[in-house]
Every structure is written in structure tokens, then in C-alpha cells.
Write a protein that holds these residues in place. Structure first.
Motif: not given
Length: 486
Positions: A259, A269, A272, A290
Motif C-alpha cells: 500500500v 487502488n 483495494r 487495507i
């Protein structure tokens, strides 16, 4: 080859220098004059050899960079207490490293009591300057306020109202955790189409097509506003950092991967958004998040993982805080199946445990997570020590504990030890340091009693003799050995 290595070193040095360019390097010669120039200065007093200083240094520099264009401004500075800043550190009673202090208009205002990572430092310091809620006067200022990569709570008020009072009081209480703004500007009110309302704006980097970027508060009082923010702040799958870890409650499913919303927002993303699709199905029932795998390596270790590959690793805890691992490779379908099994109680909980000892017939029984209930029988009194192999105090206690176990081998008392660094410990035992000892009375193991007595053999004998459910065969209640009739 040497040329390229030299270039690499120069590049790294340049990056480090650039990262620290927003932090003033002060000495005794310029400290007083410099801090008087600015309304708010955060100063880190440090020693170059200090391990904690080395750890916070890049975070401190990053926080300064994050706040570079803030208005009102916060200036970051550092003072080396071992070289040019000895007199300054002495003047401000710096006795440990790092010590962070906030100066206002040249005066030592307060100790810094906030987080030690960049985003947390920036958030804490933003709360230290100006009003708790920023008064937005133009559309341009409103748009700029919302560009910061943090959630924001904004009040739109055409005139004074009860809702505005609730908003401002809440902002005062939460200013160190959240960022607030309010406006009465007609152009902004016209743009958003509101006259008396409060909106939560989620961090812009977390924008997605599955959930709204803004949520309107529909309540009236402070309690409702508190609950509204708590429920909606992070969305369906929020970014869980060390600063926000306590915001995420069980049952919780966390995806750990690379991340990084600074260097790789699209890649972050990408994963995610897939997690969000599953999280949407369980909204209000199971929480999702996350987390950066490097930031939470300590949690990964708790599940037996030293490394996470390119795809997310999914770990979970249920309402009882039991741990679970999604062992299948990450995909939307596998995540859906995993969460469904978690909800229905079809998964086997993960327990970090050493192997069960082949022999366990000594005076001190060895407990591991897998045999804990067998080694710590509820129908007996138990004295248990939680230790760490590297702990010096534990090593000193070991021969005394062994002697205690041999003395009580034929009594209705069990002496137990467990390595708390290699085995999951029941949450009923609040183990924060080593060694930690608990007394478990017979049939009352659900209420362990922390042992805070002496650590010599006689201390243990007197305690156990006094507190044993049934009087010991070989010692009276005072701890005196009983005479044996010939």
C-alpha cells in the motif's frame, strides 16, 4: 562498476538531503533567534547514536514536507544535543532522546505528545495551530482544503444555528485527530447546494465507484455526530495505519500488500477496489481494511508470515479476537468464500504455537498454545510465568522457578512457564513485560490474579502456602514446612 556504485550512493544521499530540507538544523548560536521568528515551531532534540532518533528522523522529515504549504504554518527544527546544541538542550531540561517540544513565539509551550509517524505528526501539529475548524472564505480555498489526502469534516452554515454550535464543539474535542472546516460564503453554499448541514469528505485518494466520496450527517446532537463520524470515517475498506489502528474493530478482515498512495496510488487502488466489492456485501456486519505490509510486519509475524508477495495477504479476526488466514491466492471469489466461512464459523482459527513437548514431566510444566488447557488444568491451583528467551530477568528467575516446581511436585499446585513470544497468549492474561506471573485459583481460572510478590524461593512458597485453595501437604499457611512424624 565502482563508478555506478558511487552514483548510487550520491543519489541516495541526495534523496536523504531533499527529504530533510524542510527541517531547520539549529544550534546554540541560532536557536533562540530562529524560534522567535515563527508562531509555531516543533523542535526535535536528538542524539545521533540514539536508535529511536534514527527511527523517527525520516518520519519527522516527511511530516515537515507534508506541512510545507500549510496555512497557518508550522516550522520543523532539530537540535543535536551532543554537538552544537548542548547548552540549548540543557536549558530546556532534555534528559532523553528524542524529546519533542512545541515552541510558540519563541517560548517553550508544551511537550509533544502525539504519534511518531509522518501522517500522525502532521495531523497532530495541524491541530495545534489556529482554530479547531478553519473558516473557509472562497471557493478556491474550499477546493484546496479538500485536496489534502486526509478525511475532512465540513460544516455549511448560512447563519448561526444549533447545528453549527454542535459542529464547533465537536471540532474542539477532536482537533488532534481530524481536520475540520466551516463556511458561510454564499458562493460555496450555492456550489454545494447547502445552507445548514455537515458533510464528511473521505480522503480523495480513496475515491471509488462503489461508495460515495461524501456522506451527509442527518442527526442533531453531539452524540449522533460522534457516532456518525466513527461509522463513516474510513468507509467500506479504510486505510489502516498505526495512527488509526484503534478505529477498526472486530470482526475485521485486513488485506496486507504494498500500500503506497504516494508512489503507487493506482496500484494500491487496483487491489483495494477488489476488496471493496466484497466489503459492500458485508456492510455493517464485518469490517474491512487495507494495510501496508511493511508497516505491519509485526502483525504478519503474529500469523507466522515473514514475507508477503505481490498479491494481498488476507488475515482476519472474529468478534472473539480469534485469528484466521485466507490460505488461497487472493481473488474476489476466494475472498468472498473466505468471508462467508468466517461469518458462518466454518474456519479453523490460527494459533501461533511451539510444538507440544515430547516430554513434560519436570517440576515446571511447559505450556505452549496448543497444549495450554491440558497443562493448566482448571481443577488445580496454578502459578504460571510468561517469559521471553532473551529476557535477562527471566534467565535469573529460571533456576528459582525450577526449584519451586520440584518442591511442589507432589502438591495439588501446578507450576507452569510459557514463552509468550513464540505462543499466542489468551487475552485474559495482560502480558506487557517479562517475566509476568499469574496465580490461577482452582476452578477460578477465568479471573487470573497478577503475582507481584518477591522473586526468591521463600517468597513464592509463602504466597502459595497462603493462597492455595487447600492447605499444602508439606507446608502450613504461613509457609513453614510441616514436621514429619517418625
Amino acid at each position: 562498476m565502482k563508478f555506478y556504485i558511487l552514483l548510487a550512493f550520491l543519489f541516495i544521499a541526495e534523496l536523504a538531503s531533499s527529504a530533510e530540507s524542510d527541517v531547520l538544523d539549529l544550534t546554540d548560536a541560532d536557536f533562540e533567534a530562529t524560534v522567535k521568528q515563527y508562531p509555531t515551531v516543533l523542535v526535535m532534540f536528538f542524539a545521533p547514536w540514539c536508535g529511536h532518533c534514527k527511527k523517527i528522523k525520516p518520519e519527522y522529515a516527511k511530516a515537515a514536507e507534508l506541512m510545507r504549504t500549510d496555512d497557518p504554518p508550522v516550522v520543523f527544527a532539530k537540535v543535536d544535543c551532543t554537538e552544537g546544541g548542548k547548552e540549548t538542550c540543557s536549558k530546556y531540561s532534555v534528559s532523553g532522546y528524542p524529546t519533542l517540544k512545541i515552541f510558540r513565539d519563541g517560548e517553550n509551550s508544551q511537550e509533544y505528545q502525539g504519534p511518531r509517524e509522518a501522517v500522525g505528526i502532521a495531523k497532530y501539529m495541524r491541530a495545534q495551530v489556529g482554530p479547531s475548524s478553519k473558516d473557509i472564505l472562497t471557493v478556491e480555498a474550499f477546493e484546496a482544503f479538500l485536496k489534502v489526502q486526509e478525511p475532512s469534516i465540513v460544516g455549511f452554515f448560512e447563519k448561526e444555528s444549533d447545528l453549527k454550535t454542535v459542529f464547533l464543539k465537536y471540532a474542539d474535542k477532536q482537533r488532534e485527530k481530524l481536520r475540520f472546516a466551516h463556511t458561510s460564503d454564499p458562493a460555496i453554499l450555492k456550489k454545494v447546494g447547502e445552507t445548514d448541514s455537515i458533510y464528511l469528505y473521505r480522503a480523495p485518494q480513496l475515491a471509488n465507484k462503489i461508495e460515495p466520496a461524501t456522506v451527509e450527517f442527518s442527526g442533531k446532537d453531539a452524540g449522533e455526530l460522534t457516532e456518525f463520524v466513527k461509522t463513516n470515517l474510513h468507509g467500506l475498506a479504510g486505510l489502516r495505519t498505526r495512527d488509526s489502528i484503534n478505529d477498526f474493530k472486530n470482526p475485521l478482515v485486513v488485506a496486507y500488500y504494498a500500500v503506497d498512495y504516494v508512489k503507487n496510488p493506482k496500484g494500491t487502488n487496483y487491489w483495494r477496489n477488489r476488496i471493496l466489492k466484497v466489503a459492500k456485501e458485508w456492510e455493517g456486519k464485518i469490517n474491512f481494511a487495507i494495510s501496508a505490509k511493511d508497516e505491519f510486519q509485526h502483525e504478519l509475524n503474529e500469523y507466522g508470515y515473514d514475507y508477503v508477495g505481490d498479491k494481498p495477504l488476507v488475515l482476519a479476526r472474529d468478534a472473539r479476537n480469534q485469528k484466521f488466514i485466507m490460505k488461497d491466492e487472493f481473488s474476489i471469489e476466494n475472498l468472498q468464500a473466505f468471508v462467508n466461512d468466517l461469518d458462518e464459523g466454518n474456519l479453523e482459527a490460527y494459533v501461533k504455537s511451539e510444538p507440544i513437548p515430547e516430554k513434560n514431566d519436570g517440576g515446571v510444566k511447559i505450556a505452549v498454545a496448543k497444549n495450554f488447557d491440558d497443562v493448566v488444568p482448571k481443577d488445580k491451583d496454578v502459578l504460571i510465568e510468561f517469559y521471553a528467551a532473551w529476557c535477562g530477568h527471566c534467565k535469573k528467575l529460571a533456576p528459582i522457578f525450577d526449584e519451586l516446581g520440584e518442591k511442589l511436585k507432589d502438591e495439588d499446585v501446578v507450576i507452569v512457564k510459557m514463552d509468550a513470544t513464540l505462543n499466542d497468549v489468551n487475552p485474559a492474561f495482560d502480558v506487557r513485560g517479562f517475566p509476568t506471573l499469574f496465580w490461577l485459583p482452582k476452578d477460578k481460572h477465568d479471573s487470573p490474579v497478577r503475582y507481584d510478590g518477591g522473586r526468591e524461593l521463600d517468597d513464592f512458597m509463602k504466597y502459595i502456602s497462603k493462597h492455595a485453595t487447600s492447605e499444602l501437604n508439606g507446608w502450613d499457611r504461613s509457609g513453614k514446612e510441616k514436621k514429619t512424624e517418625l
